[in-house]
Design a protein around this motif. Structure first.
Motif, mmCIF file in Angstrom:
data_model
loop_
_atom_site.group_PDB
_atom_site.id
_atom_site.type_symbol
_atom_site.label_atom_id
_atom_site.label_comp_id
_atom_site.label_asym_id
_atom_site.label_seq_id
_atom_site.Cartn_x
_atom_site.Cartn_y
_atom_site.Cartn_z
ATOM 1 N N THR A 56 0.825 -1.210 0.000
ATOM 2 C CA THR A 56 0.000 0.000 0.000
ATOM 3 C C THR A 56 0.856 1.256 0.000
ATOM 4 O OG1 THR A 56 -1.724 1.215 1.159
ATOM 5 C CG2 THR A 56 -0.177 0.013 2.544
ATOM 6 N N ASP A 57 0.323 2.281 -0.636
ATOM 7 C CA ASP A 57 0.951 3.597 -0.581
ATOM 8 C C ASP A 57 0.275 4.463 0.474
ATOM 9 O OD1 ASP A 57 2.807 3.122 -2.616
ATOM 10 O OD2 ASP A 57 1.391 3.712 -4.173
ATOM 11 N N ASP A 58 -0.667 3.860 1.211
ATOM 12 C CA ASP A 58 -1.437 4.616 2.190
ATOM 13 C C ASP A 58 -0.701 4.804 3.518
ATOM 14 O OD1 ASP A 58 -3.504 4.769 0.354
ATOM 15 O OD2 ASP A 58 -4.480 2.973 1.130
ATOM 16 N N LEU A 59 0.392 4.069 3.717
ATOM 17 C CA LEU A 59 1.171 4.164 4.949
ATOM 18 C C LEU A 59 2.627 4.440 4.614
ATOM 19 C CD1 LEU A 59 1.317 3.810 8.093
ATOM 20 C CD2 LEU A 59 1.935 1.423 7.634
ATOM 21 N N ALA A 60 3.132 5.541 5.134
ATOM 22 C CA ALA A 60 4.546 5.873 4.963
ATOM 23 C C ALA A 60 5.283 5.498 6.244
ATOM 24 C CB ALA A 60 4.703 7.367 4.692
ATOM 25 N N MET A 61 6.496 4.992 6.089
ATOM 26 C CA MET A 61 7.320 4.652 7.249
ATOM 27 C C MET A 61 8.530 5.572 7.277
ATOM 28 S SD MET A 61 7.098 0.503 7.220
ATOM 29 C CE MET A 61 8.274 0.360 8.551
ATOM 30 N N ILE A 62 8.745 6.183 8.432
ATOM 31 C CA ILE A 62 9.885 7.074 8.628
ATOM 32 C C ILE A 62 10.601 6.656 9.902
ATOM 33 C CG2 ILE A 62 10.665 9.440 8.989
ATOM 34 C CD1 ILE A 62 8.000 10.385 7.767
ATOM 35 N N MET A 63 11.864 6.325 9.774
ATOM 36 C CA MET A 63 12.688 6.033 10.943
ATOM 37 C C MET A 63 13.549 7.279 11.201
ATOM 38 S SD MET A 63 11.622 3.013 11.350
ATOM 39 C CE MET A 63 10.463 2.346 10.186
ATOM 40 N N ILE A 64 13.679 7.659 12.450
ATOM 41 C CA ILE A 64 14.491 8.834 12.799
ATOM 42 C C ILE A 64 15.590 8.400 13.752
ATOM 43 C CG2 ILE A 64 14.532 11.126 13.849
ATOM 44 C CD1 ILE A 64 11.611 11.484 12.939
ATOM 45 N N ASN A 65 16.820 8.493 13.270
ATOM 46 C CA ASN A 65 17.984 8.175 14.098
ATOM 47 C C ASN A 65 18.235 9.354 15.041
ATOM 48 O OD1 ASN A 65 21.490 8.220 13.815
ATOM 49 N ND2 ASN A 65 20.381 6.649 14.927
ATOM 50 N N VAL A 66 18.220 9.073 16.340
ATOM 51 C CA VAL A 66 18.408 10.116 17.355
ATOM 52 C C VAL A 66 19.912 10.308 17.534
ATOM 53 C CG1 VAL A 66 17.772 10.897 19.657
ATOM 54 C CG2 VAL A 66 16.265 9.327 18.429
ATOM 55 N N THR A 67 20.482 11.154 16.695
ATOM 56 C CA THR A 67 21.941 11.323 16.662
ATOM 57 C C THR A 67 22.507 11.793 17.998
ATOM 58 O OG1 THR A 67 21.731 13.582 15.796
ATOM 59 C CG2 THR A 67 21.934 11.792 14.177
ATOM 60 N N GLY A 68 21.717 12.538 18.756
ATOM 61 C CA GLY A 68 22.163 13.044 20.055
ATOM 62 C C GLY A 68 22.293 11.966 21.118
ATOM 63 N N ARG A 69 21.802 10.753 20.841
ATOM 64 C CA ARG A 69 21.913 9.643 21.789
ATOM 65 C C ARG A 69 22.866 8.561 21.280
ATOM 66 N NH1 ARG A 69 16.805 7.373 24.517
ATOM 67 N NH2 ARG A 69 18.500 6.503 25.714
ATOM 68 N N GLU A 70 23.489 8.793 20.131
ATOM 69 C CA GLU A 70 24.454 7.835 19.583
ATOM 70 C C GLU A 70 25.824 8.022 20.242
ATOM 71 O OE1 GLU A 70 24.058 5.294 17.806
ATOM 72 O OE2 GLU A 70 22.369 5.578 16.454
ATOM 73 N N ALA A 71 26.617 6.955 20.238
ATOM 74 C CA ALA A 71 27.954 7.004 20.831
ATOM 75 C C ALA A 71 28.940 7.772 19.950
ATOM 76 C CB ALA A 71 28.468 5.585 21.070
ATOM 77 N N ALA A 72 28.701 7.757 18.640
ATOM 78 C CA ALA A 72 29.558 8.470 17.693
ATOM 79 C C ALA A 72 28.666 9.122 16.633
ATOM 80 C CB ALA A 72 30.528 7.499 17.036
ATOM 81 N N PRO A 73 29.128 10.218 16.039
ATOM 82 C CA PRO A 73 28.293 10.942 15.082
ATOM 83 C C PRO A 73 27.793 10.107 13.900
ATOM 84 C CG PRO A 73 30.233 12.234 15.650
ATOM 85 C CD PRO A 73 30.409 10.885 16.284
ATOM 86 N N ASP A 74 28.583 9.158 13.435
ATOM 87 C CA ASP A 74 28.193 8.369 12.261
ATOM 88 C C ASP A 74 27.724 6.955 12.614
ATOM 89 O OD1 ASP A 74 30.644 7.386 13.065
ATOM 90 O OD2 ASP A 74 31.434 7.184 11.039
#
Length: 141
Positions: A56-74
């Protein structure tokens, strides 16, 4: 149901700016994640499977990486590439959007209806089945 806070963030690999408004008229599943979290490491492959299987195109999925909680920037980008994920993943500016959505843990998943009102919120202990059931209800409205 409250309206979801709007945002514009860079896509993880291309840096292209993506806004919640780009998905107007679609239900949206948003998941906040970090690479080092065991719950995120279990959750993201299930979301990847759903993303590949959706008809379906009726549901979009977006994942957001919380960079401020990561151990390293990348770290998030490295994990995303290593796992071969294909779902859309954006990079939070530190914890700005994570905080705007009042998240307390990762993964935290929000389900928005087509008008982008918050239909459901799931914390790190929610089962994938609960999320699927809620998505099914939103899509059938």
């Amino acid at each position: 149901m409250p309206k979801a806070p709007s945002f514009t963030l860079p896509e993880m690999l291309t840096e292209k700016q993506i806004s919640l408004a780009d998905f107007t008229g679609k239900a949206v599943l948003i998941t906040f994640w970090v690479s080092w979290c065991p719950d995120s490491q279990r959750d993201l492959p299930a979301k990847e499977h759903l993303n590949r299987a959706m008809q379906t195109d009726d549901l979009a999925m977006i994942m957001i990486n919380v960079t401020g909680r990561e151990a390293a920037p990348d770290a998030g980008e490295k994990f995303y590439k290593e796992q071969g994920f294909t779902f859309l993943s954006l990079k939070d500016n530190g914890t700005n959007i994570y905080d705007l959505y009042q998240c307390m843990s990762v993964p935290t998943t929000y389900l928005l209806n087509a008008d982008h009102h918050i239909a459901a919120r799931f914390n790190d202990k929610a089962s994938f089945q609960e999320i699927l059931q809620a998505a099914g209800q939103v899509l059938s409205q």
